[in-house]
Design a protein around this motif. Structure first.
Motif, mmCIF file in Angstrom:
data_model
loop_
_atom_site.group_PDB
_atom_site.id
_atom_site.type_symbol
_atom_site.label_atom_id
_atom_site.label_comp_id
_atom_site.label_asym_id
_atom_site.label_seq_id
_atom_site.Cartn_x
_atom_site.Cartn_y
_atom_site.Cartn_z
ATOM 1 N N ALA A 283 55.393 52.788 89.656
ATOM 2 C CA ALA A 283 54.264 53.696 89.704
ATOM 3 C C ALA A 283 54.158 54.252 88.375
ATOM 4 C CB ALA A 283 54.715 54.657 90.912
ATOM 5 N N ALA A 284 55.235 54.784 87.704
ATOM 6 C CA ALA A 284 55.401 55.242 86.364
ATOM 7 C C ALA A 284 54.496 54.648 85.387
ATOM 8 C CB ALA A 284 56.906 55.952 85.904
ATOM 9 N N GLU A 285 54.701 53.340 85.398
ATOM 10 C CA GLU A 285 54.116 52.333 84.383
ATOM 11 C C GLU A 285 52.531 52.548 84.553
ATOM 12 O OE1 GLU A 285 56.214 48.915 84.678
ATOM 13 O OE2 GLU A 285 57.826 49.307 83.588
ATOM 14 N N PHE A 286 52.126 52.399 85.894
ATOM 15 C CA PHE A 286 50.778 52.538 86.064
ATOM 16 C C PHE A 286 50.099 53.888 85.860
ATOM 17 C CE2 PHE A 286 51.457 48.661 88.465
ATOM 18 C CZ PHE A 286 50.417 47.859 88.238
ATOM 19 N N GLY A 287 50.988 54.888 85.556
ATOM 20 C CA GLY A 287 50.393 56.163 85.507
ATOM 21 C C GLY A 287 50.096 57.012 86.583
ATOM 22 N N ALA A 288 50.581 56.362 87.832
ATOM 23 C CA ALA A 288 50.036 56.800 89.040
ATOM 24 C C ALA A 288 50.941 57.906 89.523
ATOM 25 C CB ALA A 288 50.189 55.457 90.239
ATOM 26 N N ILE A 289 51.908 58.584 89.020
ATOM 27 C CA ILE A 289 52.745 59.534 89.582
ATOM 28 C C ILE A 289 52.032 60.905 89.167
ATOM 29 C CG2 ILE A 289 54.993 60.864 89.284
ATOM 30 C CD1 ILE A 289 56.346 58.001 88.891
ATOM 31 N N GLU A 290 51.943 61.669 90.486
ATOM 32 C CA GLU A 290 51.320 62.853 90.209
ATOM 33 C C GLU A 290 52.648 63.844 90.253
ATOM 34 O OE1 GLU A 290 48.001 65.015 93.201
ATOM 35 O OE2 GLU A 290 50.113 64.635 94.251
ATOM 36 N N ARG A 291 53.711 63.533 91.267
ATOM 37 C CA ARG A 291 55.109 64.203 90.876
ATOM 38 C C ARG A 291 56.103 63.414 91.369
ATOM 39 N NH1 ARG A 291 56.533 69.504 90.763
ATOM 40 N NH2 ARG A 291 54.461 70.026 90.842
ATOM 41 N N LEU A 292 57.070 63.417 90.253
ATOM 42 C CA LEU A 292 58.258 62.639 90.255
ATOM 43 C C LEU A 292 59.297 63.508 91.201
ATOM 44 C CD1 LEU A 292 60.188 59.881 89.652
ATOM 45 C CD2 LEU A 292 60.560 61.255 87.501
ATOM 46 N N LEU A 293 59.842 62.766 92.412
ATOM 47 C CA LEU A 293 61.099 63.844 92.810
ATOM 48 C C LEU A 293 62.461 62.747 92.627
ATOM 49 C CD1 LEU A 293 59.220 64.032 96.168
ATOM 50 C CD2 LEU A 293 59.061 65.492 94.309
ATOM 51 N N ILE A 294 63.277 63.578 91.953
ATOM 52 C CA ILE A 294 64.528 62.672 91.800
ATOM 53 C C ILE A 294 65.733 63.874 91.922
ATOM 54 C CG2 ILE A 294 64.552 63.455 89.465
ATOM 55 C CD1 ILE A 294 65.955 60.737 88.830
ATOM 56 N N LEU A 295 66.924 63.175 92.659
ATOM 57 C CA LEU A 295 67.856 64.050 93.010
ATOM 58 C C LEU A 295 69.002 64.094 91.846
ATOM 59 C CD1 LEU A 295 69.263 64.882 95.902
ATOM 60 C CD2 LEU A 295 70.663 62.526 95.756
ATOM 61 N N ASP A 296 69.525 65.469 91.880
ATOM 62 C CA ASP A 296 70.242 65.819 90.617
ATOM 63 C C ASP A 296 71.574 65.271 90.514
ATOM 64 O OD1 ASP A 296 71.605 66.994 92.944
ATOM 65 O OD2 ASP A 296 71.246 69.130 92.240
ATOM 66 N N ASP A 297 72.253 64.852 91.485
ATOM 67 C CA ASP A 297 73.608 63.944 91.511
ATOM 68 C C ASP A 297 73.084 62.566 90.988
ATOM 69 O OD1 ASP A 297 75.161 65.925 92.376
ATOM 70 O OD2 ASP A 297 75.480 65.419 94.453
ATOM 71 N N ARG A 298 72.116 62.063 91.580
ATOM 72 C CA ARG A 298 71.581 60.564 91.283
ATOM 73 C C ARG A 298 71.350 60.604 89.834
ATOM 74 N NH1 ARG A 298 73.056 55.749 92.081
ATOM 75 N NH2 ARG A 298 73.533 56.295 94.484
ATOM 76 N N LEU A 299 70.674 61.526 89.326
ATOM 77 C CA LEU A 299 69.915 61.542 87.973
ATOM 78 C C LEU A 299 71.257 61.678 86.737
ATOM 79 C CD1 LEU A 299 67.939 61.924 85.882
ATOM 80 C CD2 LEU A 299 67.685 64.407 86.183
ATOM 81 N N ARG A 300 72.088 62.593 87.483
ATOM 82 C CA ARG A 300 73.263 62.566 86.475
ATOM 83 C C ARG A 300 74.233 61.308 86.295
ATOM 84 N NH1 ARG A 300 78.188 66.955 87.096
ATOM 85 N NH2 ARG A 300 78.565 65.611 88.943
ATOM 86 N N LEU A 343 66.426 57.994 100.847
ATOM 87 C CA LEU A 343 65.347 57.297 100.458
ATOM 88 C C LEU A 343 65.519 56.620 99.132
ATOM 89 C CD1 LEU A 343 62.422 59.514 101.391
ATOM 90 C CD2 LEU A 343 62.905 57.619 102.574
ATOM 91 N N GLY A 344 66.729 56.656 98.553
ATOM 92 C CA GLY A 344 67.234 56.251 97.230
ATOM 93 C C GLY A 344 67.361 57.034 96.408
ATOM 94 N N GLY A 345 67.261 58.455 96.515
ATOM 95 C CA GLY A 345 67.384 59.344 95.569
ATOM 96 C C GLY A 345 66.499 59.267 94.583
ATOM 97 N N ILE A 346 65.363 58.803 94.563
ATOM 98 C CA ILE A 346 63.801 58.826 93.536
ATOM 99 C C ILE A 346 62.931 58.381 94.408
ATOM 100 C CG2 ILE A 346 64.348 56.437 92.746
ATOM 101 C CD1 ILE A 346 63.317 57.619 90.181
ATOM 102 N N ALA A 347 61.843 59.298 94.270
ATOM 103 C CA ALA A 347 60.545 58.983 95.022
ATOM 104 C C ALA A 347 59.373 59.676 94.171
ATOM 105 C CB ALA A 347 60.566 59.536 96.506
ATOM 106 N N ALA A 348 58.161 59.274 94.756
ATOM 107 C CA ALA A 348 57.111 59.765 93.742
ATOM 108 C C ALA A 348 55.989 60.318 94.843
ATOM 109 C CB ALA A 348 56.546 59.182 92.793
ATOM 110 N N LEU A 349 55.177 61.433 94.706
ATOM 111 C CA LEU A 349 53.788 61.493 95.305
ATOM 112 C C LEU A 349 52.868 60.977 94.336
ATOM 113 C CD1 LEU A 349 54.647 64.892 96.428
ATOM 114 C CD2 LEU A 349 54.532 63.055 97.659
ATOM 115 N N LEU A 350 52.059 60.132 94.769
ATOM 116 C CA LEU A 350 51.073 59.462 93.794
ATOM 117 C C LEU A 350 49.639 60.111 93.747
ATOM 118 C CD1 LEU A 350 52.335 55.750 94.618
ATOM 119 C CD2 LEU A 350 53.316 57.361 93.077
ATOM 120 N N ARG A 351 48.994 59.712 92.663
ATOM 121 C CA ARG A 351 47.582 59.873 92.574
ATOM 122 C C ARG A 351 46.608 59.086 93.545
ATOM 123 N NH1 ARG A 351 49.148 60.554 87.217
ATOM 124 N NH2 ARG A 351 49.184 62.755 86.435
ATOM 125 N N TYR A 352 47.194 57.884 93.661
ATOM 126 C CA TYR A 352 46.489 56.732 94.328
ATOM 127 C C TYR A 352 47.364 55.741 94.991
ATOM 128 C CZ TYR A 352 46.860 54.379 89.879
ATOM 129 O OH TYR A 352 47.350 53.996 88.602
#
Length: 355
Positions: A283-300, A343-352
């Motif tokens: 989704a990021a590569e397609f430029g479709a992400i409106e808001r990226l949601l990621i968990l702090d523990d997982r990010l670290r 949900l895996g620690g990472i998700a996104a609300l998309l534009r489309y």
């Protein structure tokens, strides 16, 4: 959080001097720091010689300034401290260079951080600085025979007390004032700037009347909210309705609850959402992400040597931002963060919607 000084360094690094003012600030720093950073501050240490023998000081520790190359970070919420360990790379005593040391960072202790700050880490520092102006909030949920008190913090909500008492009904009924009196004592001890009193039915109104008459200093801080439940579920209702935002503008956890509700609703509808590392990367590569949601523990974790994902998490964050997306880092301490973890620690609300 006080940010006392900023100094640009070579290679895109920056030295930032901060003073954490609360346990919330220590929690924020946990996710700003990572292995390879340089952290400096005042500390105490038993002097160690190069022959690995400890100097006989009768157990006394010597005050000194140290800078360490960070290897590990641990947040101890209930001890109100952040432990930052690593090798000493600079020190007010040169004979201590190369030894391992742990800085115990506590509230109101100045700390210098040298690193190349990532955008989400810069945003976290700014959030902590802004949050200094927000009032502390307590949420009391009450129904017949029981009451619960939670406090709201940057790292989530924490239950402070569960109180049970007489219902005022039946042959052996006692006055409900016993329950309300204990509730008033607990709320006084929290020393909150604002109190939200919530619950189903009329019990909370009776509790408010009791506090008006017997604990006016507590009562003047109260905002009333109707909820269908008490305890953790009641607190979640309060947050979803935005009641805390009325007294604390907008808190981190309220926005997280809103975003996770949007996400789960979209997933249920098969709509504009993605979750899991590979789907979000696409989704990021397609430029479709409106808001990226990621968990702090997982990010670290994924930024370190123990990462499990096949994707470069920093590249996904950069790509999402470069293509106009917003990034929200969720707290693992609060239920929305736990839902995101499932949900895996990472998700996104998309534009489309992506097919």
């Amino acid at each position: 959080m006080q940010i006392k000084d900023r100094e640009p360094l070579d290679g895109g690094r920056e030295r930032v001097t901060v003073v954490p003012e609360s346990v919330d600030d220590l929690w924020h720093l946990q996710y700003v720091l990572e292995p390879g950073d340089r952290v400096a501050g005042d500390t105490t240490r038993r002097i160690q010689r190069n022959d690995d023998q400890m100097r006989d000081t009768g157990g006394e520790r010597e005050h000194m300034w140290v800078a360490i190359a960070v290897e590990d970070i641990e947040f101890h919420k209930f001890a109100n401290r952040l432990r930052v360990g690593g090798e000493i790379v600079a020190c007010s005593r040169e004979d201590q260079l190369g030894f391992h040391h742990t800085l115990n960072v506590e509230e109101r202790e100045e700390l210098s951080i040298e690193k190349r700050f990532k955008p989400d880490q810069e945003a976290r520092l700014e959030e902590a600085e802004e949050a200094t102006e927000n009032p502390d909030v307590a949420i009391a949920t009450v129904e017949e025979g029981q009451a619960h008190v939670h406090t709201v913090a940057q790292y989530g909500t924490e239950e402070r007390a569960t109180i049970t008492g007489p219902t005022g009904k039946g042959e052996y009924a006692r006055e409900r004032s016993e329950l309300f009196a204990e509730l008033g004592d607990v709320l006084k001890r929290q020393d909150a700037d604002a109190i939200i009193l919530a619950g189903p039915g009329f019990t909370k109104q009776d509790a408010r009347k009791y506090l008006d008459n017997n604990e006016p200093a507590v009562a003047e801080k109260i905002t009333m909210v109707d909820t269908a439940s008490v305890g953790d579920r009641g607190v979640h209702e309060v947050l979803k309705r935005g009641a805390v935002a009325d007294v604390q503008q907008e808190t981190r956890i309220e926005s997280e609850a809103e975003y996770i509700d949007q996400l789960t609703e979209r997933i249920a509808q098969g709509a504009k959402a993605a979750y899991g590392p590979e789907a979000v990367q696409q989704a990021a590569e397609f430029g479709a992400i409106e808001r990226l949601l990621i968990l702090d523990d997982r990010l670290r974790k994924e930024r370190g040597p123990d990462g499990e994902w096949a994707i470069d998490v920093d590249q996904v964050v950069r790509t999402a931002e470069q293509k106009g997306g917003e990034v929200t880092v969720f707290s693992s301490e609060f239920p929305p963060g736990q839902q995101l973890s499932n949900l895996g620690g990472i998700a996104a609300l998309l534009r489309y919607r992506l097919e």
